[in-house]
Design an enzyme around this catalytic site. Structure first.
Site, PDB file in Angstrom:
ATOM      1  N   LYS A  65       5.626  -0.053  -1.101  1.00 49.35           N
ATOM      2  CA  LYS A  65       5.397   0.369  -2.491  1.00 49.35           C
ATOM      3  C   LYS A  65       3.911   0.680  -2.714  1.00 49.35           C
ATOM      4  O   LYS A  65       3.561   1.703  -3.309  1.00 49.35           O
ATOM      5  CB  LYS A  65       5.846  -0.758  -3.428  1.00 49.35           C
ATOM      6  CG  LYS A  65       5.922  -0.362  -4.876  1.00 49.35           C
ATOM      7  CD  LYS A  65       6.661  -1.430  -5.673  1.00 49.35           C
ATOM      8  CE  LYS A  65       6.918  -0.929  -7.085  1.00 49.35           C
ATOM      9  NZ  LYS A  65       7.881  -1.722  -7.817  1.00 49.35           N
ATOM     10  N   LYS A  77       3.589 -11.312  -0.521  1.00 47.66           N
ATOM     11  CA  LYS A  77       4.429 -11.912  -1.552  1.00 47.66           C
ATOM     12  C   LYS A  77       4.400 -13.414  -1.359  1.00 47.66           C
ATOM     13  O   LYS A  77       4.157 -13.905  -0.254  1.00 47.66           O
ATOM     14  CB  LYS A  77       5.873 -11.415  -1.388  1.00 47.66           C
ATOM     15  CG  LYS A  77       6.740 -11.602  -2.610  1.00 47.66           C
ATOM     16  CD  LYS A  77       6.558 -10.465  -3.594  1.00 47.66           C
ATOM     17  CE  LYS A  77       7.345 -10.698  -4.857  1.00 47.66           C
ATOM     18  NZ  LYS A  77       7.194  -9.583  -5.804  1.00 47.66           N
ATOM     19  N   THR A 149       4.229   1.107 -16.817  1.00 48.19           N
ATOM     20  CA  THR A 149       5.319   1.581 -15.962  1.00 48.19           C
ATOM     21  C   THR A 149       6.065   2.741 -16.630  1.00 48.19           C
ATOM     22  O   THR A 149       6.400   3.742 -15.985  1.00 48.19           O
ATOM     23  CB  THR A 149       6.251   0.413 -15.605  1.00 48.19           C
ATOM     24  OG1 THR A 149       5.455  -0.590 -14.961  1.00 48.19           O
ATOM     25  CG2 THR A 149       7.357   0.834 -14.665  1.00 48.19           C
TER      26      THR A 149
END
Ligand code: NAD
Length: 371
Positions: A65, A77, A149
């Site tokens: 991403k 993560k 977003t």
């Protein structure tokens, strides 16, 4: 014992760190996948049932991403076992302890994810001096408030329109999930002349072919009510009614896997712009492609959030975030859809190929390739 290197492939993960502190009930894991493009950014998730495997898969998703978004960051993560609704003091203790344990893992920058928020990021930053998704007072950009977003979703739709002869001006838009992403995507599209004809949330849906008033629907949501309580159109209690609403642009902005092989035929639209993460299954994406419906993959269309985080980390503010999101999402959407057309690839394959090529190019410049 399971092989600790079982996830390893050409891209990573380069480090997996387990953190255990029984006195405070802390069990957490951080995965740094690939940092060839720069220090990794990825959220900290708190949930009862998170596993190292899930953490690795999410870290890999962040590698791709961030690369697809064109950011100078790799993917990472972290996950912490526990009830996300635990008492705030316990959460603070565990988050601070976890952050402290990662103080020297400086190729990983923690951001918020399910179960964590800007307050948690303030604790992390207080402990180790780095985090994204911070409160405004600490230089954070409130991405859901400003609609980072949704802003990117609108630009993805605008560029995609060039590939299927569709302009935002006059386009009929349906949004599934009238939350932070959905509301802002609708708002920015309507600003460009589109008409919001349908919307849904977890409690129902509303449709009006002449157009819905976004502010009225947003006011209902702010008051804890549903778009199905609107008096501005035909309403119903079935959230999935939104799938069959005729439109030009359909924006999933709620849950994963909402469009599958068994219901994709109900969609009556020319374009799907994926605001949510993995809202369309791979099989359904194939069917859309065969039907000539343009579907912009999540990690191209909804990258506004990660781009905003990267701008925040670099010390930029809201204006610079909007400018960067616009520029990057427009370029990436154009690049992906050009390859879709040229090589007859699925949009997701084209996006993945673009991301992997960027990671490989960065790896070629490094002595140890992935870190
Ligand atoms: P949100 O909680 O603000 O909004 C979600 C909305 O979806 C709510 O209105 C909820 O009622 C509705 N919803 C839930 N189940 C539904 C269903 N079955 N049918 C219709 N509506 C339903 O969340 P958000 O921040 O807007 O995020 C939405 C999605 O986008 C999530 O999948 C999230 O992971 C993804 N995403 C968010 C961001 C971001 O910046 N917030 C960035 C990238 C991806």
């Amino acid at each position: 014992m399971q092989d600790p290197f079982r996830f390893g492939d050409q891209f990573g993960p380069c480090k997996i760190v387990h953190v255990y502190q029984p006195e405070i009930g802390l069990k957490a894991t951080a995965v740094v996948d690939n940092v060839a493009m720069g220090p990794s950014i990825g959220g900290l998730r708190i949930a009862e049932d998170v596993t190292t495997e899930e953490c690795f898969r999410l870290a890999r998703a962040m590698t791709l991403k961030n690369a697809a978004a064109g950011l100078p960051h790799g993917g990472g993560k972290s996950v912490m076992l526990g009830d996300p609704a635990m008492p705030i003091k316990d959460k603070e203790t565990r988050v601070r302890c976890f952050a402290k344990a990662l103080a020297n893992l400086d190729e990983y920058i923690i951001g918020p994810d399910m179960g964590t928020d800007e307050q948690c990021m303030a604790w992390v930053r207080d402990e180790i001096g780095r985090a994204v998704g911070l409160p405004g007072e600490l230089g954070g950009i409130p991405l859901d408030e400003i609609g980072a977003t949704g802003w990117g979703v609108m630009h993805a739709a605008d560029v995609a329109g060039e590939f299927c002869d569709l302009q935002l001006e006059g386009a009929r838009v349906v949004v599934q999930g009238f939350g932070a992403v959905g509301q802002h995507a609708a708002y920015f599209m309507v600003q460009r002349g589109a008409v919001l004809v349908g919307a849904s949330d977890s409690r129902g849906s509303v449709y009006n072919e002449d157009g819905l008033v976004i502010e009225a629907l947003a006011a209902l949501k702010r008051g804890g009510r549903s778009v199905a309580d609107s008096t501005g159109g035909r309403t119903g209690n079935d959230p999935d009614a939104v799938i069959g609403m005729e439109c030009d642009i359909w924006v999933p902005a709620a849950r994963p896997d909402v469009i599958r092989e068994d219901n994709v035929d109900r969609l009556r639209t020319r374009m799907v712009v994926q605001g949510a993460n993995i809202p369309v299954t791979v099989g359904a994406e194939k069917i859309l492609h065969e039907r000539g419906v343009l579907s912009i993959p999540d990690f191209i269309a909804n990258a506004g959030g990660v781009i905003c985080a990267a701008v925040e980390y670099a010390g930029g503010g809201q204006a610079s975030a909007f400018e960067t999101i616009e520029h990057k999402i427009r370029d990436n959407t154009r690049q992906v859809l050009t390859n879709v057309r040229r090589k007859n690839m699925l949009p997701r394959e084209a996006a993945r190929a673009m991301a992997e090529a960027r990671v490989r190019a960065a790896m070629a410049t490094r002595r140890w390739s992935i870190f």
